[in-house]
Motif scaffolding. Sequence first.
Motif, PDB file in Angstrom:
ATOM      1  N   ALA A   1       4.176  27.173 -24.939  1.00 40.91           N
ATOM      2  CA  ALA A   1       4.965  26.667 -26.061  1.00 40.91           C
ATOM      3  C   ALA A   1       6.279  26.081 -25.545  1.00 40.91           C
ATOM      4  CB  ALA A   1       5.236  27.785 -27.069  1.00 40.91           C
TER       5      ALA A   1
ATOM      6  N   ARG B   1       6.738  24.737 -22.711  1.00 37.83           N
ATOM      7  CA  ARG B   1       6.393  23.470 -22.077  1.00 37.83           C
ATOM      8  C   ARG B   1       6.215  22.371 -23.138  1.00 37.83           C
ATOM      9  NH1 ARG B   1       0.397  23.366 -20.308  1.00 37.83           N
ATOM     10  NH2 ARG B   1       0.234  23.349 -22.566  1.00 37.83           N
ATOM     11  N   ASP B   2       5.475  22.679 -24.186  1.00 40.21           N
ATOM     12  CA  ASP B   2       5.159  21.655 -25.178  1.00 40.21           C
ATOM     13  C   ASP B   2       6.365  21.271 -26.020  1.00 40.21           C
ATOM     14  OD1 ASP B   2       2.628  21.594 -24.277  1.00 40.21           O
ATOM     15  OD2 ASP B   2       1.657  22.102 -26.178  1.00 40.21           O
ATOM     16  N   ASN B   3       7.186  22.239 -26.391  1.00 34.33           N
ATOM     17  CA  ASN B   3       8.332  21.920 -27.232  1.00 34.33           C
ATOM     18  C   ASN B   3       9.316  23.087 -27.259  1.00 34.33           C
ATOM     19  OD1 ASN B   3      10.075  21.089 -29.400  1.00 34.33           O
ATOM     20  ND2 ASN B   3       8.470  19.633 -29.922  1.00 34.33           N
TER      21      ASN B   3
ATOM     22  N   ILE C   1      12.425  23.471 -28.312  1.00 33.87           N
ATOM     23  CA  ILE C   1      13.187  23.766 -29.528  1.00 33.87           C
ATOM     24  C   ILE C   1      12.298  24.441 -30.565  1.00 33.87           C
ATOM     25  CG2 ILE C   1      14.357  22.670 -31.473  1.00 33.87           C
ATOM     26  CD1 ILE C   1      15.622  20.765 -29.457  1.00 33.87           C
ATOM     27  N   ALA C   2      11.058  23.960 -30.696  1.00 33.50           N
ATOM     28  CA  ALA C   2      10.140  24.597 -31.639  1.00 33.50           C
ATOM     29  C   ALA C   2       9.850  26.029 -31.211  1.00 33.50           C
ATOM     30  CB  ALA C   2       8.846  23.798 -31.737  1.00 33.50           C
ATOM     31  N   ALA C   3       9.709  26.253 -29.897  1.00 34.46           N
ATOM     32  CA  ALA C   3       9.444  27.604 -29.408  1.00 34.46           C
ATOM     33  C   ALA C   3      10.590  28.533 -29.773  1.00 34.46           C
ATOM     34  CB  ALA C   3       9.224  27.583 -27.898  1.00 34.46           C
TER      35      ALA C   3
ATOM     36  N   LYS D   1       1.808  17.025 -22.100  1.00 32.06           N
ATOM     37  CA  LYS D   1       3.118  16.449 -22.382  1.00 32.06           C
ATOM     38  C   LYS D   1       4.210  17.499 -22.294  1.00 32.06           C
ATOM     39  CE  LYS D   1       1.101  13.126 -25.455  1.00 32.06           C
ATOM     40  NZ  LYS D   1       0.057  13.691 -26.264  1.00 32.06           N
TER      41      LYS D   1
ATOM     42  N   LYS E   1       7.889  17.813 -23.879  1.00 38.35           N
ATOM     43  CA  LYS E   1       8.987  17.278 -24.662  1.00 38.35           C
ATOM     44  C   LYS E   1       9.672  18.410 -25.398  1.00 38.35           C
ATOM     45  CE  LYS E   1       6.801  16.053 -28.991  1.00 38.35           C
ATOM     46  NZ  LYS E   1       6.619  15.043 -29.988  1.00 38.35           N
ATOM     47  N   GLY E   2      10.650  18.070 -26.171  1.00 37.54           N
ATOM     48  CA  GLY E   2      11.282  19.125 -26.944  1.00 37.54           C
ATOM     49  C   GLY E   2      12.668  19.458 -26.455  1.00 37.54           C
TER      50      GLY E   2
ATOM     51  N   GLU F   1      15.067  17.005 -26.221  1.00 37.65           N
ATOM     52  CA  GLU F   1      15.979  16.133 -26.930  1.00 37.65           C
ATOM     53  C   GLU F   1      16.128  16.657 -28.362  1.00 37.65           C
ATOM     54  OE1 GLU F   1      11.897  14.645 -27.672  1.00 37.65           O
ATOM     55  OE2 GLU F   1      12.999  15.513 -26.010  1.00 37.65           O
ATOM     56  N   ILE F   2      17.387  16.784 -28.791  1.00 35.11           N
ATOM     57  CA  ILE F   2      17.630  17.316 -30.129  1.00 35.11           C
ATOM     58  C   ILE F   2      17.732  16.153 -31.101  1.00 35.11           C
ATOM     59  CG2 ILE F   2      19.193  18.657 -31.548  1.00 35.11           C
ATOM     60  CD1 ILE F   2      20.178  19.993 -29.011  1.00 35.11           C
ATOM     61  N   ASP F   3      16.823  16.068 -32.030  1.00 32.15           N
ATOM     62  CA  ASP F   3      16.943  15.003 -33.019  1.00 32.15           C
ATOM     63  C   ASP F   3      16.457  15.446 -34.378  1.00 32.15           C
ATOM     64  OD1 ASP F   3      14.320  15.188 -32.534  1.00 32.15           O
ATOM     65  OD2 ASP F   3      14.071  13.216 -31.630  1.00 32.15           O
ATOM     66  N   GLY F   4      16.272  16.724 -34.563  1.00 29.34           N
ATOM     67  CA  GLY F   4      15.913  17.169 -35.900  1.00 29.34           C
ATOM     68  C   GLY F   4      14.658  17.898 -35.964  1.00 29.34           C
TER      69      GLY F   4
ATOM     70  N   THR G   1      20.035  17.179 -41.866  1.00 33.71           N
ATOM     71  CA  THR G   1      19.352  17.813 -40.734  1.00 33.71           C
ATOM     72  C   THR G   1      20.345  18.610 -39.897  1.00 33.71           C
ATOM     73  OG1 THR G   1      17.669  16.085 -40.686  1.00 33.71           O
ATOM     74  CG2 THR G   1      17.966  17.354 -38.669  1.00 33.71           C
TER      75      THR G   1
ATOM     76  N   ASN H   1      20.215  22.340 -38.454  1.00 32.88           N
ATOM     77  CA  ASN H   1      20.447  22.652 -37.037  1.00 32.88           C
ATOM     78  C   ASN H   1      21.570  23.669 -36.861  1.00 32.88           C
ATOM     79  OD1 ASN H   1      18.390  21.102 -35.959  1.00 32.88           O
ATOM     80  ND2 ASN H   1      19.662  19.268 -35.769  1.00 32.88           N
TER      81      ASN H   1
ATOM     82  N   PHE I   1      10.539  20.692 -38.818  1.00 34.21           N
ATOM     83  CA  PHE I   1      11.397  19.647 -38.272  1.00 34.21           C
ATOM     84  C   PHE I   1      11.072  18.291 -38.888  1.00 34.21           C
ATOM     85  CE2 PHE I   1      11.094  23.043 -35.235  1.00 34.21           C
ATOM     86  CZ  PHE I   1      12.391  23.198 -34.775  1.00 34.21           C
TER      87      PHE I   1
ATOM     88  N   ARG J   1       7.545  18.918 -34.655  1.00 34.48           N
ATOM     89  CA  ARG J   1       7.573  19.555 -33.339  1.00 34.48           C
ATOM     90  C   ARG J   1       6.503  20.630 -33.285  1.00 34.48           C
ATOM     91  NH1 ARG J   1      12.068  19.145 -30.140  1.00 34.48           N
ATOM     92  NH2 ARG J   1      13.756  17.889 -30.975  1.00 34.48           N
TER      93      ARG J   1
ATOM     94  N   PHE K   1       3.226  22.456 -30.951  1.00 32.87           N
ATOM     95  CA  PHE K   1       2.816  22.646 -29.566  1.00 32.87           C
ATOM     96  C   PHE K   1       1.516  21.850 -29.416  1.00 32.87           C
ATOM     97  CE2 PHE K   1       4.885  26.700 -30.945  1.00 32.87           C
ATOM     98  CZ  PHE K   1       6.117  26.381 -30.412  1.00 32.87           C
TER      99      PHE K   1
ATOM    100  N   ASN L   1      -0.431  20.497 -27.193  1.00 30.88           N
ATOM    101  CA  ASN L   1      -1.576  20.735 -26.312  1.00 30.88           C
ATOM    102  C   ASN L   1      -2.284  22.040 -26.635  1.00 30.88           C
ATOM    103  OD1 ASN L   1      -1.294  18.401 -24.460  1.00 30.88           O
ATOM    104  ND2 ASN L   1       0.703  19.343 -24.162  1.00 30.88           N
TER     105      ASN L   1
END
Lengths: 354, 284
Positions: free
Chosen positions: A223, A225-227, A229-231, A346, A348-349, A351-354, B70, B74, B111, B115, B117, B119
């Motif tokens: 998690a 690795r994939d994202n 911020i979501a993790a 992939k 990513k995650g 970069e903070i953009d929302g 947003t 945050n 989000f 966002r 996961f 994979n």
Amino acid sequence: MRKLKTTTKIDFATYIGVIIAFVVITVLMNGGMLTRSFSGMLVPICCSIVMAVSLNLTVGILGELSLGHAGFVSVGAFSGVIASQSLVNAVESEPVRLLIAIVVGAICAAIAGILIGIPVLRLRGDYLAIVTLAFGEIIKDLINCLIVGVDSKGLHVLFNAKGTLTVQDLNLKEGGSVIIKGAQGATGIKTISTFTAGFILVMVALIVVLNLTRSRSGRAIMALRDNRIAAESVGINVTKYKLMAFVTSAALAGAAGALYGLNYSSLVSSTFNFNMSIEILLMVVFGGLGNIWGSVIAAAAIKLLPEMLRALADYRMLIYAIILILVMIAINNPTIKGLLGKILPKKKGDEIDG
Amino acid sequence: MDRFAHKRGKLVPLPSDSLVPERDLNSAPVLETRHLGIEFGGLKAVDDFNLTIGKTEIAGLIGPNGAGKTTVFNLLTKVYQPTKGTILINGTDTHGMSTAHVNRIGVARTFQNIRLFNNLTVEENVKLGLHNHIKYGMAGGILRLPNYWKQEKIAHDKAMELLSIFDMEHLANHKAGSLPYGAQRRLEIVRALGTNPSLLLLDEPAAGMNPSETVDLMENIIKIRDTFQIAIMLIEHDMNLVMGICEGICVLNFGKVIAKGSPEDIQSNPVVIEAYLGKKKEGE
Ligand SMILES: Nc1ncnc2c1ncn2[C@@H]1O[C@H](COP(=O)(O)OP(=O)(O)O)[C@@H](O)[C@H]1O
Ligand SMILES: [Mg+2]
């Protein structure tokens, strides 16, 4: 019966494939049908497989670039050799001594992993690549300064930072022996590594990495690795799981190092150089990031190919350089990441953009 | 160190910050913010943001693009640390907490830019929402001790139950990244619910959905509130959705709250109308 998951099937196929390869090679070997040079490569191949599988945990499953995996192998190799050589008289049984050496190698490499991981994995960004690169270079110099011997009073260790100390300064008693002679490395090693031990270590590494990946902790690592911020948003402790993956990876590399070190009668620290780190990375990339059975095959192939096609060996360094650059670009460049998206997992995650 | 953090925690809530003041007068609100703000190099992206949300309330946060909506999410989830003010979650000051810590005390979110996961499978994504409720460690997982099988079974059943909210059980083994857009948005909500929040933050949940999907979503948001008895705060541009399900609405413009109240109040509020119309004129 419950339908088996695809991942479960792949894991089983990986174990079975390795077991079949082991059985076939053992039968051929006992029948005297293998060349000397091939038999001599069996232990190093097992070591390479463990190194590649363990590095895949950091690079493919955690998604952090490490350029100093050979450094952990080196720590494991020399600590394993010291453990084995100092127990030559105390522990008669070679398999038991090998087991102890491998465990010591794994623990020492894990400690190195913790020391590097705690400060670096807290940072956001690709700092790990730079720090592991430096670690791989520094550890060579540190080991070059070691003078280690053993006698009836136990282990004697000198750190020859100024270059003025010699083996004599160990003041070994009658019957004592020198294990590491500074820059000359370790000599007179009793070679106790066997193909069977290599096979068992490969199986252990596979079980550790595959079962970890299919567990709660492994999911958290993937998690991140994939994202990232979501993790974090689902309550996952970033540093804990990054450290878990990185230290497990280091420990397995250390175990492989101990097996490798005890396969040769002498060992110098320059064996574990940047080229070796890159070779392991190459195995991981060729086998596919996050693809464990891929690493097994790629490691065996990369070790065997130069033997089979000796002419290619001249171009190896060129290929390394190209692959390294491609890996760096693939990991850091969003456009190329997108293009390779189908092949590579992939990342990513950040970069903070929302 | 903020020496006054503990004192701020005891502040008496001002009724004027409540979107629905008559709700839950006796229990601590799920969310309370006091003078919340953040600056990005001089730009006050959010300024003096005061809001109280009661348990089981559905609140809307609206405003033109770039208003700071947003950014409020945050701040609440500590993706950004506020430069000013206080956030109380169920009465607990979140000063200095990390995003993961804030989640563990009850705030989950989705989000605006999905966002997932990508994979991992849909089921794994939901199990990651359940991460802190699955009780076995690293060794248990590697050695596959009995507890591993037991806990994974519980997690699997729970994940399927959560997926059934949106009738997504059949997608369990698909890669999250391969789902269509709407399903990805729904999966994010399911994953957030897995963390067992008391406050669920939805950032533009209907974005990219067609009108019939949006209607389903509205029903499901109410269903989620009723089943889980949680508060939901959502950012949304679809006014039918906002006016249809939100009990209280807060309007942001240039980082400041310009209006608060019931859907009826907001719809007839001249300041709000001007903010929206003014924005439209700029865009033309
Ligand atoms: N990390 C950041 N750095 C600088 N400015 C930011 C950052 N995040 C948001 N902003 C600015 O804050 C303002 C509000 O953005 P945002 O909260 O995303 O608006 P919206 O209401 O559309 O969700 C915008 O002007 C945006 O450029
Ligand atoms: Mg927004």
